[in-house]
Scaffold this motif. Structure first.
Motif: not given
Length: 242
Positions: A17, A25, A67
């Motif tokens: 992150f 991000i 992610c």
């Protein structure tokens, strides 16, 4: 051996992150190994290629895919180090897979190494380069990081000539990289490049000193003060950036 180099990387760490290594991000992969000896390095433990651990291409890609919901579409993946371009074959294969997923790719590099065919292939697959200009003066660069700046300036010109977007970064170290004449020279050099989107001043800090000590190494900038906001504002004014 070639296949192994393509599908396995020596990894220092992973940040899932990240918010400072490129737009949005970021999933940030820190590769192990560096050929420079930056006196201000705050990740001294990244230097040795014998440290870190091996990770496969599939392992890393699977972590990134988990992610994807929050790094896509405004963020992406940044490969940092150490010096990531010491492991170009792995990056090529990873970036090929990421491009198929439409994920933004970024390299954080000193650019201070010859432009091999593998490195050129990496750059073909790279959307943005975070280029660390160590020092605009060749001799001062050699004193600060162990090598002159010939390759990194050639690297910057190559990016410009090949329409590769770049963010220029320079660590502001009091007494080393903050001389007005050097900053003016840097400004003049950057003005010759066509694809610089941003110039970032990174204030030197000594928070990584403990890593040198943990490794039993002498901290090279003992006694040098941390750069202040005032130092940063002065440098920005000289460089003509906000």
């Amino acid at each position: 051996m070639e296949n192994k180099l393509n599908n396995v990387a020596k990894v220092h760490s992973i940040e899932s992150f990240g918010t400072v290594d490129g737009p949005g991000i970021r999933f940030v992969l820190f590769l192990q190994g560096c050929h420079l000896k930056c006196k201000y390095c705050h990740n001294r433990d990244t230097w040795s290629i014998h440290s870190g651990e091996y990770k496969t291409l599939d392992e890393i890609f699977d972590k990134i895919m988990r992610c994807k919901n929050y790094i896509y579409p405004r963020g992406g993946v940044t490969i940092s180090g150490g010096e990531p371009l010491l492991q170009p074959q792995f990056i090529i294969e990873l970036f090929k897979k990421l491009k198929k997923e439409g994920i933004h790719t970024c390299i954080d590099t000193s650019g201070n190494l010859p432009l091999s065919e593998n490195i050129k292939k990496v750059l073909e697959l790279t959307d943005l380069v975070l280029l660390d200009i160590k020092h605009i003066d060749d001799e001062k660069c050699k004193e600060l990081v162990g090598k002159g700046n010939k390759f990194e300036l050639e690297f910057a010109r190559y990016l410009s000539e090949n329409n590769k977007k770049m963010w220029i970064r320079q660590v502001l170290v009091p007494g080393y990289t903050d001389d007005e004449k050097d900053l003016v020279k840097l400004k003049e050099f950057l003005a010759t490049l066509k694809t610089v989107e941003k110039v970032q001043i990174l204030k030197y800090h000594s928070m990584g000193k403990y890593k040198w000590e943990k490794l039993g190494q002498k901290y090279e900038l003992e006694g040098v003060r941390d750069a202040t906001l005032e130092d940063e504002e002065r440098a920005k004014k000289i460089l003509g950036i906000e």
